[in-house]
Design a protein around this motif. Sequence first.
Motif, short mmCIF file in Angstrom:
data_model
loop_
_atom_site.label_atom_id
_atom_site.label_comp_id
_atom_site.label_asym_id
_atom_site.label_seq_id
_atom_site.Cartn_x
_atom_site.Cartn_y
_atom_site.Cartn_z
N SER A 1 -4.75 3.70 0.94
CA SER A 1 -4.20 2.48 0.34
C SER A 1 -4.17 2.51 -1.18
N GLN A 2 -5.00 3.36 -1.80
CA GLN A 2 -5.00 3.48 -3.27
C GLN A 2 -4.31 4.78 -3.70
N ASP B 1 -0.60 -2.25 2.74
CA ASP B 1 -1.51 -2.15 1.58
C ASP B 1 -1.06 -1.11 0.56
N LYS C 1 2.05 -2.47 -1.38
CA LYS C 1 1.68 -3.48 -2.38
C LYS C 1 0.98 -2.83 -3.57
N TYR C 2 0.12 -1.87 -3.31
CA TYR C 2 -0.63 -1.20 -4.37
C TYR C 2 0.32 -0.47 -5.33
N ASN D 1 2.40 -2.85 -7.42
CA ASN D 1 1.56 -3.41 -8.48
C ASN D 1 1.36 -2.39 -9.61
N GLN D 2 1.12 -1.13 -9.27
CA GLN D 2 0.95 -0.09 -10.28
C GLN D 2 2.22 0.06 -11.13
#
Length: 122
Positions: free
Chosen positions: A59-60, A90, A93-94, A97-98
Amino acid sequence: MVDIFVTGIPQAQFVYQRQQSDIQNLEKLHLKYIYSDYWICNNLIFMSNENIICAVVNSQLKEGFNRYPAYLTEVQQAPRTAYVFALNSDPDKYLINQIRLKQSPLTYRIMNIPGYHVFVPV
């Protein structure tokens, strides 16, 4: 027992057709090497007969569980890689956002194919 087969066949055909459409859309974008989540990667690799090579990220966007490490190596060494995530997942969205916060080292064009965002480096 027969009812399961009769009612399940149309759903299975729909899923298969959608997966084939996803592969065709990625191939039209000339995307051979991508990052995605575990299930998307496995389905794309299998359904494309390895015409699309995918490496799993979490997710990251860190390295995830790659069952076959050679795929990860191929994707990492590719000159052009994209990310493919299910809409509103997830990792989707991550990465959005980045990009918004300008914390991504690359610039991406965000494209849509049904049910997914495709992040293509510019």
